[in-house]
Design an enzyme around this catalytic site. Structure first.
Site, PDB file in Angstrom:
ATOM      1  N   TYR A 282       0.857  -1.187   0.000  1.00 48.37           N
ATOM      2  CA  TYR A 282       0.000   0.000   0.000  1.00 48.37           C
ATOM      3  C   TYR A 282       0.891   1.235   0.000  1.00 48.37           C
ATOM      4  CZ  TYR A 282      -3.977   2.883   1.682  1.00 48.37           C
ATOM      5  OH  TYR A 282      -4.966   3.824   1.835  1.00 48.37           O
TER       6      TYR A 282
ATOM      7  N   LYS B 121      -1.586  -1.367  -3.984  1.00 48.54           N
ATOM      8  CA  LYS B 121      -2.657  -0.382  -3.927  1.00 48.54           C
ATOM      9  C   LYS B 121      -1.990   0.973  -4.066  1.00 48.54           C
ATOM     10  CE  LYS B 121      -6.341   1.708  -1.214  1.00 48.54           C
ATOM     11  NZ  LYS B 121      -7.015   1.816   0.097  1.00 48.54           N
TER      12      LYS B 121
END
Length: 302
Positions: free
Chosen positions: A144, A172
């Site tokens: 992330y 992400k």
């Protein structure tokens, strides 16, 4: 590997993922019944993956036990109809490993691991952190990248090296570095998920895998329709659908309030599970809620 090859990589967690809020009761306790009802609605409305205990899930203010309970409850509710990705990232490598192992035991399909925040480690330490988590647990890992919150990004060259790890399979992307994302797409088989809703279609069009969306808490079917239109070859239609969602995306994600606050405000107005946010977050005021509703009604009226 070419970008065309990258776009053909099988999505590890699906394409349309919701960064699900964590419902709480009026008293502020974890609302597992509400979480199950919300999860079922999201899957019924087109989400093929749910990300739990991420930024939108208020992970900094939920306990380790609550995180595991949430995974178990949502797994019970949706079965195998959707992937469950558990947010386990912290600024402490040892604690992150503990959360990763607990999520695996609770029934998660994958892990979302954010860059260590506050301490701002250099890139070699960032890389070592992610490798230690991926080595410790047996689940596929999505990295992330959200430097606006953590203070440290995952540089493209670091991502390219980390892609060599067999369990690091996805990103992400909240870096707002569209060129950097394309560089990684061109040189790895990492599945790239847009983490900023305004980039959902743009990243998908250059070989991304899909999205992990906060806005999907309230309009899961509409956001899924953007990807479906693009896949069907209707690129103009996909663009129109994305553009129609822009006022709501802006109201929820760029109007000065965190996505957890705006998503829960709208869910409450729609009679859906969500409940209050936990301090230090505060609920949206009436003016903000009215603006959110106006943007939602504009979208759903057409």
């Amino acid at each position: 590997m070419t970008t065309a090859d990258a776009s053909a990589v099988s999505p590890p967690f699906g394409r349309a993922l919701c960064a699900m809020v964590t419902p709480f009761t009026r008293a502020g306790a974890l609302d597992l019944d509400g979480a199950q009802r919300l999860a079922v609605r999201l899957v019924d409305e087109g989400c093929d993956g749910l990300v739990l205990s991420g930024t939108t899930g208020e992970s900094p203010t939920t306990t380790d036990t609550e995180k595991s309970e949430l995974v178990r409850a949502v797994r019970e509710a949706v079965g195998e109809r959707a992937s469950i990705v558990a947010g386990v990232g912290t600024f402490d490598t040892r604690h992150t490993v503990e959360l990763a192992l607990a999520a695996e035991k609770a029934g998660a399909d994958g892990l979302l691991v954010v860059t260590p925040y506050y301490s701002r480690p250099p890139q070699d330490a960032v890389e070592a952190h992610f490798r230690e988590i991926a080595d410790a647990a047996g689940l596929p890992v999505a990295l992330y990248d959200i430097p606006g919150r953590t203070g440290t990004r995952i540089e493209p060259e670091t991502l390219i090296r980390l892609a060599e790890h067999p369990r690091i399979v996805a990103v992400k992307d909240c870096s707002y570095d569209f060129l950097g994302a394309q560089k990684v797409l061109a040189r790895t088989e990492l599945a790239y998920y847009a983490g900023c809703d305004e980039h959902n279609l743009a990243l998908y069009a250059v070989g991304g895998t899909g999205y992990v969306s906060t806005v999907a808490n309230v309009i899961p079917r509409h956001l899924r329709s953007v990807l479906d239109a693009f896949d069907a070859g209707d690129t103009a239609g996909a663009a129109r659908l994305q553009q129609r969602a822009t006022p709501l995306i802006e109201s929820m994600m760029s109007a000065g309030l965190p996505g957890a606050v705006t998503a829960k405000a709208l869910l409450g107005e729609l009679g859906l599970p969500g409940g209050p946010v936990r301090a230090p977050l505060r609920p949206a005021d009436r003016e903000a809620v009215d603006g959110l509703l106006a943007a939602y009604e504009f979208l759903t009226a057409g």
